[in-house]
Design a protein around this motif. Structure first.
Motif, PDB file in Angstrom:
ATOM      1  N   SER A   1      -7.013   1.130   0.399  1.00  0.00           N
ATOM      2  CA  SER A   1      -6.310  -0.158   0.139  1.00  0.00           C
ATOM      3  C   SER A   1      -5.473  -0.506   1.437  1.00  0.00           C
ATOM      4  CB  SER A   1      -5.539  -0.512  -1.038  1.00  0.00           C
ATOM      5  OG  SER A   1      -4.206   0.358  -1.169  1.00  0.00           O
ATOM      6  N   GLY A   2      -4.431   0.555   1.803  1.00  0.00           N
ATOM      7  CA  GLY A   2      -3.693   0.309   3.049  1.00  0.00           C
ATOM      8  C   GLY A   2      -2.443  -0.503   2.678  1.00  0.00           C
ATOM      9  N   VAL A   3      -2.078  -0.658   1.522  1.00  0.00           N
ATOM     10  CA  VAL A   3      -1.026  -1.287   0.826  1.00  0.00           C
ATOM     11  C   VAL A   3       0.017  -0.184   0.420  1.00  0.00           C
ATOM     12  CG1 VAL A   3      -2.144  -3.513   0.493  1.00  0.00           C
ATOM     13  CG2 VAL A   3      -1.900  -1.934  -1.528  1.00  0.00           C
ATOM     14  N   SER A   4       1.151  -0.509   0.267  1.00  0.00           N
ATOM     15  CA  SER A   4       2.091   0.180  -0.338  1.00  0.00           C
ATOM     16  C   SER A   4       2.124   0.726  -1.751  1.00  0.00           C
ATOM     17  CB  SER A   4       3.807  -0.358  -0.030  1.00  0.00           C
ATOM     18  OG  SER A   4       3.758  -1.310  -0.931  1.00  0.00           O
ATOM     19  N   ALA A   5       2.524   1.830  -2.237  1.00  0.00           N
ATOM     20  CA  ALA A   5       2.335   2.063  -3.406  1.00  0.00           C
ATOM     21  C   ALA A   5       3.211   1.149  -4.434  1.00  0.00           C
ATOM     22  CB  ALA A   5       3.082   3.471  -3.662  1.00  0.00           C
ATOM     23  N   LYS A   6       4.133   0.499  -3.837  1.00  0.00           N
ATOM     24  CA  LYS A   6       5.154  -0.478  -4.751  1.00  0.00           C
ATOM     25  C   LYS A   6       4.005  -1.630  -5.050  1.00  0.00           C
ATOM     26  CE  LYS A   6       9.386  -2.549  -5.139  1.00  0.00           C
ATOM     27  NZ  LYS A   6      10.463  -1.760  -5.482  1.00  0.00           N
TER      28      LYS A   6
ATOM     29  N   SER B   1       3.312   3.051 -12.427  1.00  0.00           N
ATOM     30  CA  SER B   1       4.479   2.870 -11.674  1.00  0.00           C
ATOM     31  C   SER B   1       4.295   3.459 -10.394  1.00  0.00           C
ATOM     32  CB  SER B   1       5.888   3.689 -12.523  1.00  0.00           C
ATOM     33  OG  SER B   1       5.523   5.176 -12.262  1.00  0.00           O
ATOM     34  N   ASP B   2       4.940   2.973  -9.327  1.00  0.00           N
ATOM     35  CA  ASP B   2       4.867   3.386  -7.918  1.00  0.00           C
ATOM     36  C   ASP B   2       5.456   4.831  -7.964  1.00  0.00           C
ATOM     37  OD1 ASP B   2       7.900   2.463  -6.284  1.00  0.00           O
ATOM     38  OD2 ASP B   2       7.415   1.971  -8.492  1.00  0.00           O
ATOM     39  N   VAL B   3       6.126   5.259  -8.578  1.00  0.00           N
ATOM     40  CA  VAL B   3       6.614   6.701  -8.555  1.00  0.00           C
ATOM     41  C   VAL B   3       5.628   7.408  -9.032  1.00  0.00           C
ATOM     42  CG1 VAL B   3       8.409   8.219  -9.575  1.00  0.00           C
ATOM     43  CG2 VAL B   3       9.235   6.170  -8.739  1.00  0.00           C
TER      44      VAL B   3
ATOM     45  N   ASN C   1       3.719  10.593  -6.870  1.00  0.00           N
ATOM     46  CA  ASN C   1       3.641  11.843  -7.527  1.00  0.00           C
ATOM     47  C   ASN C   1       2.078  12.305  -7.506  1.00  0.00           C
ATOM     48  OD1 ASN C   1       6.475  12.044  -7.538  1.00  0.00           O
ATOM     49  ND2 ASN C   1       6.440  11.523 -10.001  1.00  0.00           N
ATOM     50  N   TRP C   2       1.397  11.662  -7.989  1.00  0.00           N
ATOM     51  CA  TRP C   2      -0.003  11.829  -8.104  1.00  0.00           C
ATOM     52  C   TRP C   2      -0.560  12.101  -6.793  1.00  0.00           C
ATOM     53  CZ3 TRP C   2      -2.169   7.525 -11.711  1.00  0.00           C
ATOM     54  CH2 TRP C   2      -1.383   7.402 -12.819  1.00  0.00           C
ATOM     55  N   THR C   3      -0.402  11.255  -5.854  1.00  0.00           N
ATOM     56  CA  THR C   3      -0.988  11.583  -4.373  1.00  0.00           C
ATOM     57  C   THR C   3      -0.253  12.739  -3.924  1.00  0.00           C
ATOM     58  OG1 THR C   3      -1.036   9.112  -4.267  1.00  0.00           O
ATOM     59  CG2 THR C   3      -0.905  10.360  -2.166  1.00  0.00           C
ATOM     60  N   LYS C   4       0.974  12.975  -4.212  1.00  0.00           N
ATOM     61  CA  LYS C   4       1.381  14.244  -3.436  1.00  0.00           C
ATOM     62  C   LYS C   4       0.697  15.522  -4.179  1.00  0.00           C
ATOM     63  CE  LYS C   4       5.716  16.650  -2.846  1.00  0.00           C
ATOM     64  NZ  LYS C   4       7.283  16.398  -3.026  1.00  0.00           N
TER      65      LYS C   4
END
Length: 60
Positions: A19-24, A33-35, A39-42
């Protein structure tokens, strides 16, 4: 709250990365949630899909 399977988490992560957009901005479109998304991405980058399993997942 509904549990999201590791496969669904992986799908969300891939959509987020494309998507290229922020997690938020992206996370609310998937009702997470963006958190959690960060966390999942990490975890996914460190351990692949195995990093997305929790102790509550039965299909491990």
């Amino acid at each position: 709250m509904e549990m999201i399977s590791p496969k669904d988490k992986e799908k969300i992560i891939k959509e987020y990365e494309k998507s290229g957009v922020s997690a938020k901005n992206f996370a609310p479109t998937r009702n997470i949630s963006d958190v959690s998304l960060r966390n999942w991405t990490k975890a996914y980058k460190a351990n692949g899909i195995d990093g997305l399993y929790t102790k509550y997942d039965k299909d491990r």
